[in-house]
Each structure stands twice: as C-alpha cells, then as structure tokens.
Design a protein around this motif. Structure first.
Motif, PDB file in Angstrom:
ATOM      1  N   ARG A  28      83.947 -40.319 -19.689  1.00  0.00           N
ATOM      2  CA  ARG A  28      83.292 -41.024 -18.581  1.00  0.00           C
ATOM      3  C   ARG A  28      82.407 -40.067 -17.787  1.00  0.00           C
ATOM      4  NH1 ARG A  28      85.431 -45.882 -15.296  1.00  0.00           N
ATOM      5  NH2 ARG A  28      86.462 -46.040 -17.288  1.00  0.00           N
ATOM      6  N   LEU A  29      82.875 -38.850 -17.553  1.00  0.00           N
ATOM      7  CA  LEU A  29      82.071 -37.845 -16.850  1.00  0.00           C
ATOM      8  C   LEU A  29      80.787 -37.562 -17.620  1.00  0.00           C
ATOM      9  CD1 LEU A  29      81.620 -35.588 -14.709  1.00  0.00           C
ATOM     10  CD2 LEU A  29      82.917 -34.078 -16.242  1.00  0.00           C
ATOM     11  N   TRP A  62      65.434 -29.255 -24.015  1.00  0.00           N
ATOM     12  CA  TRP A  62      66.049 -29.133 -22.694  1.00  0.00           C
ATOM     13  C   TRP A  62      67.567 -29.047 -22.817  1.00  0.00           C
ATOM     14  CZ3 TRP A  62      63.920 -28.977 -17.777  1.00  0.00           C
ATOM     15  CH2 TRP A  62      62.541 -29.129 -17.709  1.00  0.00           C
ATOM     16  N   GLU A  63      68.185 -28.419 -21.798  1.00  0.00           N
ATOM     17  CA  GLU A  63      69.643 -28.291 -21.744  1.00  0.00           C
ATOM     18  C   GLU A  63      70.125 -28.703 -20.360  1.00  0.00           C
ATOM     19  OE1 GLU A  63      72.902 -24.762 -22.428  1.00  0.00           O
ATOM     20  OE2 GLU A  63      71.017 -24.229 -21.470  1.00  0.00           O
ATOM     21  N   LEU A  64      71.185 -29.495 -20.329  1.00  0.00           N
ATOM     22  CA  LEU A  64      71.839 -29.894 -19.090  1.00  0.00           C
ATOM     23  C   LEU A  64      73.253 -29.338 -19.112  1.00  0.00           C
ATOM     24  CD1 LEU A  64      72.142 -31.644 -16.486  1.00  0.00           C
ATOM     25  CD2 LEU A  64      72.777 -33.535 -17.989  1.00  0.00           C
ATOM     26  N   ARG A  65      73.642 -28.630 -18.033  1.00  0.00           N
ATOM     27  CA  ARG A  65      74.983 -28.064 -17.923  1.00  0.00           C
ATOM     28  C   ARG A  65      75.742 -28.802 -16.837  1.00  0.00           C
ATOM     29  NH1 ARG A  65      73.675 -21.978 -16.507  1.00  0.00           N
ATOM     30  NH2 ARG A  65      72.859 -23.146 -14.773  1.00  0.00           N
ATOM     31  N   PHE A  66      77.033 -29.083 -17.082  1.00  0.00           N
ATOM     32  CA  PHE A  66      77.849 -29.756 -16.076  1.00  0.00           C
ATOM     33  C   PHE A  66      79.312 -29.680 -16.477  1.00  0.00           C
ATOM     34  CE2 PHE A  66      76.908 -32.858 -19.280  1.00  0.00           C
ATOM     35  CZ  PHE A  66      78.053 -33.612 -19.399  1.00  0.00           C
ATOM     36  N   GLY A  67      80.155 -30.264 -15.641  1.00  0.00           N
ATOM     37  CA  GLY A  67      81.583 -30.344 -15.932  1.00  0.00           C
ATOM     38  C   GLY A  67      82.359 -29.178 -15.359  1.00  0.00           C
ATOM     39  N   LYS A  69      83.648 -25.833 -14.656  1.00  0.00           N
ATOM     40  CA  LYS A  69      83.074 -24.505 -14.909  1.00  0.00           C
ATOM     41  C   LYS A  69      81.779 -24.580 -15.720  1.00  0.00           C
ATOM     42  CE  LYS A  69      87.537 -22.224 -14.715  1.00  0.00           C
ATOM     43  NZ  LYS A  69      88.481 -21.347 -15.382  1.00  0.00           N
ATOM     44  N   ASN A  70      81.027 -25.682 -15.561  1.00  0.00           N
ATOM     45  CA  ASN A  70      79.776 -25.891 -16.307  1.00  0.00           C
ATOM     46  C   ASN A  70      79.984 -25.735 -17.810  1.00  0.00           C
ATOM     47  OD1 ASN A  70      77.831 -26.750 -14.545  1.00  0.00           O
ATOM     48  ND2 ASN A  70      77.112 -24.711 -14.027  1.00  0.00           N
ATOM     49  N   SER A  71      81.116 -26.214 -18.303  1.00  0.00           N
ATOM     50  CA  SER A  71      81.457 -25.996 -19.711  1.00  0.00           C
ATOM     51  C   SER A  71      80.768 -26.952 -20.678  1.00  0.00           C
ATOM     52  CB  SER A  71      82.969 -26.087 -19.907  1.00  0.00           C
ATOM     53  OG  SER A  71      83.437 -27.364 -19.529  1.00  0.00           O
ATOM     54  N   PHE A  72      80.241 -28.081 -20.195  1.00  0.00           N
ATOM     55  CA  PHE A  72      79.590 -29.029 -21.094  1.00  0.00           C
ATOM     56  C   PHE A  72      78.091 -28.768 -21.159  1.00  0.00           C
ATOM     57  CE2 PHE A  72      83.285 -31.622 -19.625  1.00  0.00           C
ATOM     58  CZ  PHE A  72      83.969 -31.552 -20.813  1.00  0.00           C
ATOM     59  N   ARG A  73      77.540 -28.959 -22.341  1.00  0.00           N
ATOM     60  CA  ARG A  73      76.100 -28.800 -22.561  1.00  0.00           C
ATOM     61  C   ARG A  73      75.575 -30.045 -23.256  1.00  0.00           C
ATOM     62  NH1 ARG A  73      77.483 -25.030 -19.912  1.00  0.00           N
ATOM     63  NH2 ARG A  73      76.838 -22.874 -20.081  1.00  0.00           N
ATOM     64  N   VAL A  74      74.525 -30.621 -22.699  1.00  0.00           N
ATOM     65  CA  VAL A  74      73.824 -31.739 -23.332  1.00  0.00           C
ATOM     66  C   VAL A  74      72.440 -31.228 -23.683  1.00  0.00           C
ATOM     67  CG1 VAL A  74      72.835 -34.030 -22.979  1.00  0.00           C
ATOM     68  CG2 VAL A  74      75.120 -33.528 -22.139  1.00  0.00           C
ATOM     69  N   PHE A  75      72.071 -31.371 -24.944  1.00  0.00           N
ATOM     70  CA  PHE A  75      70.761 -30.934 -25.420  1.00  0.00           C
ATOM     71  C   PHE A  75      69.923 -32.175 -25.690  1.00  0.00           C
ATOM     72  CE2 PHE A  75      73.768 -27.618 -26.362  1.00  0.00           C
ATOM     73  CZ  PHE A  75      73.113 -26.497 -25.882  1.00  0.00           C
ATOM     74  N   TYR A  76      68.714 -32.181 -25.144  1.00  0.00           N
ATOM     75  CA  TYR A  76      67.897 -33.383 -25.228  1.00  0.00           C
ATOM     76  C   TYR A  76      66.414 -33.050 -25.298  1.00  0.00           C
ATOM     77  CZ  TYR A  76      67.174 -32.739 -20.160  1.00  0.00           C
ATOM     78  OH  TYR A  76      66.849 -32.243 -18.920  1.00  0.00           O
ATOM     79  N   ASP A  77      65.636 -34.086 -25.591  1.00  0.00           N
ATOM     80  CA  ASP A  77      64.182 -33.976 -25.658  1.00  0.00           C
ATOM     81  C   ASP A  77      63.598 -35.098 -24.813  1.00  0.00           C
ATOM     82  OD1 ASP A  77      61.830 -32.702 -26.570  1.00  0.00           O
ATOM     83  OD2 ASP A  77      61.543 -34.290 -28.046  1.00  0.00           O
ATOM     84  N   VAL A  78      62.431 -34.860 -24.213  1.00  0.00           N
ATOM     85  CA  VAL A  78      61.785 -35.840 -23.349  1.00  0.00           C
ATOM     86  C   VAL A  78      60.443 -36.238 -23.946  1.00  0.00           C
ATOM     87  CG1 VAL A  78      60.885 -36.284 -21.028  1.00  0.00           C
ATOM     88  CG2 VAL A  78      62.879 -34.801 -21.327  1.00  0.00           C
ATOM     89  N   ASN A  79      60.194 -37.534 -24.013  1.00  0.00           N
ATOM     90  CA  ASN A  79      58.907 -38.062 -24.441  1.00  0.00           C
ATOM     91  C   ASN A  79      58.294 -38.752 -23.225  1.00  0.00           C
ATOM     92  OD1 ASN A  79      56.802 -39.761 -25.358  1.00  0.00           O
ATOM     93  ND2 ASN A  79      57.708 -39.838 -27.406  1.00  0.00           N
TER      94      ASN A  79
END
Length: 107
Positions: A28-29, A62-67, A69-79
């Motif tokens: 959920r987070l 791009w990379e998004l850090r969260f969770g 101790k910032n342990s999660f990483r989401v890697f994405y692209d923007v159009n």
C-alpha cells in the motif's frame, strides 16, 4: 469535483514480479507513494526524486526513493508529450546493494 492527475501512470509487466519480493505490508505504501509523487510533477528533481546519470539497463531515466530508511527504489521514465509515466522497476536497497526482483543490480 476530484482533481485529475496530470500524468497517467502505467506499469511494466515485470514490475509486478519485482513487487513480489517486497513484503506485503509495504504494498500500500508503494502504491500510494507512486501515485502521490509521480502523478503531477514526475520530472521535477527533489531530495528523493532524481534523474539517473545514465539510463538504467531496463530503460528508466528517473529514480524515486522512499520508505523506511529510503530503502525502496522506483525506476521510471517520463513521456512529456503523452503526459505519461512508465514505472519500469521497483527495488529494495539494503546497505550498498540494490535488489530488483530478487536479483542484485549495480548502483
């Protein structure tokens, strides 16, 4: 009237396999953070959202850090033309190691 997101978020099929390696209590987070952080200004650099110096092997820019101790990483692209965000991978950082779908990746 509800506010509409500026960007549509899509998920790569592999990303669901990556999510299986993340504890269920964090799902959920992950979903909430992706929606909150990437719906309006996904290409704006912040303390926890940065462009990658070189595109990742799976095409993310791009990379998004969260969770915790910032342990999660989401890697994405923007159009920007299509106003779309493609979430390509989700990983967990443990110390100096990044694991995506149970595999270790170089940082």
């Amino acid at each position: 009237m509800a506010r509409r997101s500026k960007f549509t978020i899509t998920y790569a099929p592999e990303m669901y396999k990556h999510l299986e390696w993340i504890e269920l209590k964090y799902h959920r987070l992950v979903a909430t953070t992706i929606k909150e952080q990437l719906s309006d200004t996904p290409a704006r650099e912040t303390r926890n959202r940065k462009p990658l110096e070189e595109p990742a092997s799976f095409g993310a820019t791009w990379e998004l850090r969260f969770g915790p101790k910032n342990s999660f990483r989401v890697f994405y692209d923007v159009n920007h033309e299509e106003k779309a965000v493609s979430v390509l991978a989700i990983g967990v950082k443990k110390g100096n190691q990044l694991f995506i779908g149970g595999q270790e990746f170089e940082l």
